[in-house]
Design a protein around this motif. Structure first.
Motif, PDB file in Angstrom:
ATOM      1  N   ASP B 103     -38.612 -31.750  38.252  1.00 19.59           N
ATOM      2  CA  ASP B 103     -38.348 -32.513  39.468  1.00 19.59           C
ATOM      3  C   ASP B 103     -38.061 -33.959  39.052  1.00 19.59           C
ATOM      4  OD1 ASP B 103     -38.372 -33.794  41.942  1.00 19.59           O
ATOM      5  OD2 ASP B 103     -40.031 -32.599  42.713  1.00 19.59           O
ATOM      6  N   PRO B 104     -36.797 -34.359  39.066  1.00 19.41           N
ATOM      7  CA  PRO B 104     -36.418 -35.679  38.524  1.00 19.41           C
ATOM      8  C   PRO B 104     -36.634 -36.815  39.521  1.00 19.41           C
ATOM      9  CG  PRO B 104     -34.457 -34.516  39.220  1.00 19.41           C
ATOM     10  CD  PRO B 104     -35.624 -33.601  39.518  1.00 19.41           C
ATOM     11  N   VAL B 105     -37.853 -36.948  40.008  1.00 16.26           N
ATOM     12  CA  VAL B 105     -38.195 -37.964  41.021  1.00 16.26           C
ATOM     13  C   VAL B 105     -37.717 -39.361  40.600  1.00 16.26           C
ATOM     14  CG1 VAL B 105     -40.094 -39.075  42.270  1.00 16.26           C
ATOM     15  CG2 VAL B 105     -40.257 -36.666  41.614  1.00 16.26           C
ATOM     16  N   ILE B 129     -34.047 -27.093  38.347  1.00 15.08           N
ATOM     17  CA  ILE B 129     -34.117 -28.539  38.589  1.00 15.08           C
ATOM     18  C   ILE B 129     -34.101 -28.713  40.103  1.00 15.08           C
ATOM     19  CG2 ILE B 129     -32.870 -30.727  38.426  1.00 15.08           C
ATOM     20  CD1 ILE B 129     -31.808 -29.725  35.673  1.00 15.08           C
ATOM     21  N   ARG B 130     -35.122 -29.383  40.629  1.00 17.60           N
ATOM     22  CA  ARG B 130     -35.226 -29.553  42.076  1.00 17.60           C
ATOM     23  C   ARG B 130     -35.362 -31.025  42.425  1.00 17.60           C
ATOM     24  NH1 ARG B 130     -37.311 -31.012  46.545  1.00 17.60           N
ATOM     25  NH2 ARG B 130     -38.229 -32.671  45.297  1.00 17.60           N
ATOM     26  N   GLY B 131     -34.469 -31.547  43.254  1.00 20.07           N
ATOM     27  CA  GLY B 131     -34.568 -32.948  43.612  1.00 20.07           C
ATOM     28  C   GLY B 131     -33.761 -33.261  44.848  1.00 20.07           C
ATOM     29  N   ASN B 132     -33.686 -34.562  45.174  1.00 19.82           N
ATOM     30  CA  ASN B 132     -32.851 -34.946  46.308  1.00 19.82           C
ATOM     31  C   ASN B 132     -31.443 -35.277  45.803  1.00 19.82           C
ATOM     32  OD1 ASN B 132     -32.752 -37.666  45.426  1.00 19.82           O
ATOM     33  ND2 ASN B 132     -34.601 -38.204  46.596  1.00 19.82           N
ATOM     34  N   ALA B 133     -30.582 -35.657  46.708  1.00 16.65           N
ATOM     35  CA  ALA B 133     -29.173 -35.849  46.358  1.00 16.65           C
ATOM     36  C   ALA B 133     -28.988 -36.887  45.257  1.00 16.65           C
ATOM     37  CB  ALA B 133     -28.382 -36.229  47.616  1.00 16.65           C
ATOM     38  N   SER B 134     -29.620 -38.048  45.401  1.00 14.64           N
ATOM     39  CA  SER B 134     -29.455 -39.108  44.393  1.00 14.64           C
ATOM     40  C   SER B 134     -29.949 -38.656  43.022  1.00 14.64           C
ATOM     41  CB  SER B 134     -30.229 -40.366  44.810  1.00 14.64           C
ATOM     42  OG  SER B 134     -29.545 -41.072  45.815  1.00 14.64           O
ATOM     43  N   VAL B 173     -30.123 -25.209  40.327  1.00 12.31           N
ATOM     44  CA  VAL B 173     -30.278 -26.561  40.864  1.00 12.31           C
ATOM     45  C   VAL B 173     -30.551 -26.449  42.360  1.00 12.31           C
ATOM     46  CG1 VAL B 173     -29.118 -28.755  41.330  1.00 12.31           C
ATOM     47  CG2 VAL B 173     -28.811 -27.618  39.109  1.00 12.31           C
ATOM     48  N   ALA B 174     -31.691 -27.027  42.788  1.00  9.24           N
ATOM     49  CA  ALA B 174     -32.046 -27.013  44.211  1.00  9.24           C
ATOM     50  C   ALA B 174     -32.027 -28.440  44.728  1.00  9.24           C
ATOM     51  CB  ALA B 174     -33.422 -26.386  44.401  1.00  9.24           C
ATOM     52  N   ILE B 175     -31.193 -28.678  45.726  1.00 10.65           N
ATOM     53  CA  ILE B 175     -31.066 -30.029  46.287  1.00 10.65           C
ATOM     54  C   ILE B 175     -31.669 -30.029  47.690  1.00 10.65           C
ATOM     55  CG2 ILE B 175     -29.513 -31.959  46.706  1.00 10.65           C
ATOM     56  CD1 ILE B 175     -27.376 -30.485  45.097  1.00 10.65           C
TER      57      ILE B 175
END
Lengths: 275, 275, 275
Positions: B103-105, B129-134, B173-175
């Motif tokens: 999770d690339p916070v 890999i799970r994160g938000n758009a940015s 990849v989960a966005i």
């Protein structure tokens, strides 16, 4: 209340103005705080509309310290970061003109090594110092009266020393207690009555207030307005506590209700925003 | 929605299948995450029936990394452990064939030193890999668009870059966003609609999702099934948020209700499990 | 139940006596615990009337270790402090005659380096060792049966080994499980029935119990009374869980209710203090 003090509660229009600015601007507020209070602090800031980030990952203090709209440094954050992390953050903030809050948690509890770090931080030019009576007295050079993270001193004892501290360090000093005192470097003195005893049995409630004060600084660029903005945040906190206490079954449901209420307090009218 | 994307919500039988497996197997899921999100993450995993352990005590990363059914590495965990701890954990996981989530916070917030650590972790072979758009855009080599831990980019911008990332790194990849996109290394594209805005004002809600995705990996041994399992977890999360929002008085009672609902979601029928 | 064991629940007058003392004396209780459990632990202690401080800021372990009324050392605190911090705290406590609790979280999970630190701590003279079946068995020299922070052993297996541990180390051993067993160095054996399954799906509930046991030690100066005081805290915990479970909608609302109930349990009469 003290002679020259002016009382201020949530019905003062400044409270809505600050809240409106926080909700509109959603300032990025960066905090170095302790892991006991971190989640509540983040949730309080999110409820008010701010965008918090917390902690000293590699590069964050020097980076986020300058990028944020404001930062807060909670001395008990030394349980999970270094004094150097804190110095990096406040120096980056200073270099970028970012205002910051110092919360001298547990200052004056008789731990010399720890108190010395806080004293050094206080010399770096915070915009606001926010703490309880014992902490402010210790930072002002008084005797050690804290017991762990709790105060054993009274607000009445702390106010004159807080006034000296505000003048000597040219900083706003906010003292939390049964009533809160907000003291300006220019001698102004605001008193915020109210709040609720349950705030004292929710861990991190005072720490989270430090974060919210930083959010107020982020949306209040002019120094003379900041004293009122800091008092406004204390008044907002007090009102939210009073509302939450009405339906609380104990300290934990109070904490839940408190964050819920903060999220609903209105910035547009004089009601308390609760349907 | 995107051309080839398939929509999936909690009514899809895969959601119940994953939940049933987690409740039956109670997988040991080990996490290196940050102290802001740690308690919520553990409680979310416990509510779903998993057995979490969190943190880098001496020997834990190399030990638990290989013992667990799956692990999750939340980059903001660097506020309380070292990059070496994270590398120890993922290498132990890799050596034992244990799948892991990255999770690339706060990736892409302009902190080069921090982003470099995440880039290095991403090269170690995460399953997801799970994160938000940015965050996903930054990890895919795009510009820095994060503001602290928040995204300023849109899902629409992130999906094509996430697809490249999935293909190039052979990773799911989960966005997360207003709708969630789950992207396979083979070009599969699942979209999970729904969820609730309140999830974005509960600190650590995204981080906890990373832990729950790890739990799904732990009970889904075959790689081709994992894309659907990851989407199922996102759908379960979205449905729980929708149900919790119905009776929430604000973000804190929402968080409480959300964990309660997760504990009650049924793995055996098509109701939402709420009496 | 075991032959010589005496059953004890919250209706025993010792429970009210301990609670009354904690509320009257508000002991300063210092903890080195993990960030997953820290906030709940502090809130549980505050609800019971104690004054907690948590964490290893510079100078705190050696300072607060000797200042406090009692301390608790939660081995999983090694995720956020060093073994040396823990040794500093317990040595300061020992030097000042401050009793302390050791909670060997995750002992016996197969991490030799970690277990060795706990074994060393156990040699420093804790007043109480409190853990689950696997942890107590591992500390008593048995096989590794823990899975992360969870036990896979039964109370029945753990009690005889806990009795040996209590005798050999001259320490009170408290084993948490479906029923709790409190074992004295003199062979006394108290059993606390009840409690609720939901306690096992709230992260940190066991850790917080360790803090509350420390509060009991702080108000129980005479060694012979401590066995009963420790059992009283377990009985209080069990009763609070039973009451909270009645109106809980799931694990998160249970946790909220549990802390609320702890704050309302009466020290003056035989009712459960709930209106």
């Amino acid at each position: 209340m003290h002679a020259a003090a002016i009382s201020m509660n949530y019905d003062h229009p400044a409270c809505r103005a600050v809240l409106r600015q926080v909700r509109q601007q959603a300032p990025f507020v960066y905090g170095l705080t302790n892991y006991v209070a971190a989640a509540l602090s983040a949730n309080v800031l999110l409820a008010a509309g701010a965008a918090p980030a917390i902690g000293a990952a590699p590069g964050w203090p020097a980076g986020f310290g300058g990028q944020a709209g404001a930062i807060w440094v909670n001395a008990a954050g030394l349980i999970n970061c270094t004094a150097q992390d804190m110095l990096d953050a406040v120096r980056a903030a200073n270099a970028a003109g970012v205002p910051w809050v110092l919360d001298p948690v547990a200052m004056g509890a008789g731990i010399g090594e720890y108190d010395a770090i806080i004293r050094d931080l206080a010399r770096q030019g915070p915009a606001v110092i926010r703490g309880n009576a014992s902490e402010v007295m210790a930072l002002a050079g008084g005797a050690a009266t804290a017991r762990g993270v709790e105060t054993t001193a009274s607000i009445a004892q702390a106010v004159p020393m807080g006034q000296d501290l505000a003048r000597n360090k040219q900083v706003i000093v906010a003292i939390s207690g049964p009533e809160d005192h907000i003291l300006g470097p220019d001698g102004r003195h605001l008193v915020v009555p109210g709040g609720h005893r349950l705030l004292t049995v929710v861990t991190g409630a005072g720490c989270a207030l430090g974060g919210l004060v930083a959010a107020a600084l982020a949306v209040t660029p002019e120094e003379p307005d900041r004293l009122v903005a800091v008092a406004a945040i204390h008044a907002l906190y007090a009102r939210a506590a009073e509302i939450a206490a009405r339906s609380a079954g104990g300290p934990a449901s109070f904490a839940t209700g408190f964050v819920d209420v903060l999220a609903h307090l209105q910035d547009t009218d004089s009601s308390d925003g609760i349907r």
